[in-house]
Design an enzyme around this catalytic site. Structure first.
Site, PDB file in Angstrom:
ATOM      1  CG  HIS A 175      62.224  91.344  64.319  1.00 50.94           C
ATOM      2  ND1 HIS A 175      62.725  90.356  65.136  1.00 50.94           N
ATOM      3  CD2 HIS A 175      61.532  92.169  65.133  1.00 50.94           C
ATOM      4  CE1 HIS A 175      62.338  90.576  66.382  1.00 50.94           C
ATOM      5  NE2 HIS A 175      61.619  91.675  66.412  1.00 50.94           N
ATOM      6  CG  HIS A 188      58.271  94.768  74.073  1.00 48.96           C
ATOM      7  ND1 HIS A 188      59.425  95.482  73.870  1.00 48.96           N
ATOM      8  CD2 HIS A 188      58.223  93.837  73.073  1.00 48.96           C
ATOM      9  CE1 HIS A 188      60.040  94.996  72.795  1.00 48.96           C
ATOM     10  NE2 HIS A 188      59.336  94.019  72.292  1.00 48.96           N
ATOM     11  CD  GLU A 198      60.308  94.572  68.430  1.00 54.29           C
ATOM     12  OE1 GLU A 198      60.333  93.822  69.416  1.00 54.29           O
ATOM     13  OE2 GLU A 198      60.961  94.345  67.390  1.00 54.29           O
ATOM     14  CG  ASP A 232      55.720  93.545  67.662  1.00 55.36           C
ATOM     15  OD1 ASP A 232      56.478  94.391  68.169  1.00 55.36           O
ATOM     16  OD2 ASP A 232      55.777  92.334  67.946  1.00 55.36           O
ATOM     17  CG  HIS A 243      62.986  90.617  72.261  1.00 58.08           C
ATOM     18  ND1 HIS A 243      63.444  90.910  71.006  1.00 58.08           N
ATOM     19  CD2 HIS A 243      61.723  91.056  72.299  1.00 58.08           C
ATOM     20  CE1 HIS A 243      62.452  91.457  70.289  1.00 58.08           C
ATOM     21  NE2 HIS A 243      61.407  91.545  71.082  1.00 58.08           N
ATOM     22  CG  ASP A 274      57.722  90.012  72.255  1.00 60.28           C
ATOM     23  OD1 ASP A 274      56.661  89.984  71.615  1.00 60.28           O
ATOM     24  OD2 ASP A 274      58.584  90.898  72.106  1.00 60.28           O
ATOM     25  CE1 TYR A 328      57.953  85.613  68.724  1.00 60.64           C
ATOM     26  CE2 TYR A 328      58.949  85.117  70.851  1.00 60.64           C
ATOM     27  CZ  TYR A 328      58.289  85.996  70.002  1.00 60.64           C
ATOM     28  OH  TYR A 328      57.988  87.259  70.449  1.00 60.64           O
ATOM     29  CG  HIS A 383      53.821  87.873  68.941  1.00 56.03           C
ATOM     30  ND1 HIS A 383      53.328  88.770  68.029  1.00 56.03           N
ATOM     31  CD2 HIS A 383      54.925  88.457  69.473  1.00 56.03           C
ATOM     32  CE1 HIS A 383      54.093  89.850  68.011  1.00 56.03           C
ATOM     33  NE2 HIS A 383      55.066  89.688  68.886  1.00 56.03           N
TER      34      HIS A 383
HETATM   35 FE1  FEO Z   1      59.449  92.364  70.734  1.00 57.70          FE
HETATM   36 FE2  FEO Z   1      56.519  91.210  69.688  1.00 57.70          FE
HETATM   37  O1  FEO Z   1      57.809  92.497  69.926  1.00 57.70           O
END
Ligand code: FEO
Length: 397
Positions: free
Chosen positions: A25, A81, A83, A85, A147, A166, A194, A227
């Site tokens: 982030h 999701h 995002e 990543d 999230h 996530d 996390y 992750h």
């Molecule tokens: Fe919310 Fe691992 O991205």
């Protein structure tokens, strides 16, 4: 290079382990043990790719995937999701297979379009929608704000796999993939960090969503996160941990977080800690200098605490900037059911304690007293007063 790892007869991990990652982030989240961007390839009668990897690894990802499968055989892409990543390799992949449908939530469509500005073949799904892929079926469960608004989970019948994106993840690099092969101390420390730093503001939704999924009574043999480790050994353990963490989690801990110019506020912090310990020898007390200790570690310690004390000397009629940055993060995290008070040294105007108290209030802490100040360098009597302040703080909890 062939880097895929077979999880079951039908499912392979095709992600990227990033041992070098140091921040996430941007610079908001410190990473000490690396991370991974987990992507999964399902080969049933249909071939499905679930999520991709972070943008810098897009070409490597597509090349590795190509060594695993003819890309044209991929029938569906699922983006749980968007995002960057997880969606980062999408553009590189879609160059190769431009017409392949991308399954995502309605909000996912907005995020994908907002990131890539491409007219891809997007199919939106909602909770309860299914996709038949042969012997197995994929069941989608929207998980908005876990999230991001676009987040969803995917459950695979037959294999009994929950792809959770996530949720239940950690920034933790591992070549062996599974939770039971990880250093358990590191793993749970990273999972907690996390949760504390990313999911805390959404705790009410975490609790609700987990209970909703549990009510579906789905057998879960494996939780495939996006992750860190995949939970195969007692996957229920991380679900249980999330339920605990989502429920205004606290341990018997008081954290004193402060910044200091010429050590007077540090001396106060140490004397307060002595007072706390005298009053309650069982409580864990931690002193963290906000200018020296990693901000995400401080947030994690606050997450574990039942109460905090925030300290700063007064400078320019304000409090010190390291405390300002930290409290800005803390305000956003919306901790629940934690108590607090402020303290600090001063020379003439002495606004820091009042301002810290105001900001702790804004951050949602229950303020237990008006705080404690000491002028210039605290002498023996002033340090005794700090000890007494520590004792009375414990009494007020
Ligand atoms: Fe919310 Fe691992 O991205």
């Amino acid at each position: 290079m062939r880097t895929a790892k077979k999880l079951t007869d039908k499912v392979s991990w095709v992600g990227k382990v990033d041992w070098e990652l140091q921040t996430f982030h941007g610079h908001e989240y410190s990473v000490r043990k690396g991370s991974s961007y987990n992507s999964y390839l399902i080969r049933d009668e249909k071939v499905v790719l679930i999520d991709t990897v972070w943008l810098p690894y897009d070409q490597e990802f597509v090349e590795n995937l190509r060594s695993e499968i003819d890309l044209n055989e991929i029938d569906y892409i699922i983006i749980q999701h968007a995002e960057i990543d997880h969606s980062g390799a999408l553009r590189e992949l879609m160059r190769e297979i431009p017409g392949t449908p991308i399954y995502c939530t309605k909000n996912g469509e907005k995020v994908i379009k907002g990131h890539f500005h491409e007219d891809w073949n997007i199919v939106t799904v909602k909770t309860g929608d299914t996709l038949d892929i042969g012997e197995s079926q994929l069941v989608f469960v929207e998980a908005p704000m876990l999230h991001w608004p676009d987040t969803m989970f995917t459950y695979m019948t037959g294999e009994n796999i929950l792809f959770s994106n996530d949720a239940f993840g950690q920034h933790y690099a591992t070549e062996s993939l599974y939770n039971d092969t990880a250093d358990q101390c590191d793993l749970f420390a990273e999972a907690l960090k996390y949760y504390a730093n990313i999911l805390t503001p959404f705790s009410a939704l975490v609790k609700k969503k987990i209970n909703e999924v549990l009510a579906m009574d789905l057998p879960v043999n494996l939780i495939c996160t996006s992750h860190g480790v995949l939970w195969r050994d007692n996957p229920a353990q991380i679900i249980q941990k999330y339920l605990e963490w989502a429920d205004a989690y606290q341990e018997n801990q008081i954290t004193i977080v402060y910044d200091t110019m010429w050590n007077s506020t540090r001396l106060m912090a140490e004397a307060i800690a002595v007072g706390i310990q005298q009053e309650d020898p069982e409580v864990t007390v931690k002193l963290l200098n906000a200018a020296k200790v990693d901000k995400n570690d401080i947030v994690t310690e606050i997450f574990k605490s039942k109460a905090i004390l925030a300290g700063s000397s007064t400078v320019n009629n304000r409090y010190l900037s390291a405390m300002g940055g930290l409290l800005e993060m803390v305000k956003g995290l919306k901790f629940k059911q934690k108590k607090a008070a402020a303290f600090g040294s001063y020379g003439w105007s002495g606004e820091a304690v009042k301002l810290l108290t105001e900001d702790l209030t804004t951050a949602g802490f229950e303020i237990v007293n008006e705080g404690h100040r000491a002028i210039w360098v605290p002498d023996e009597d002033a340090l005794k007063a700090c000890q007494e302040f520590g004792r009375s703080f414990v009494q007020s909890l």
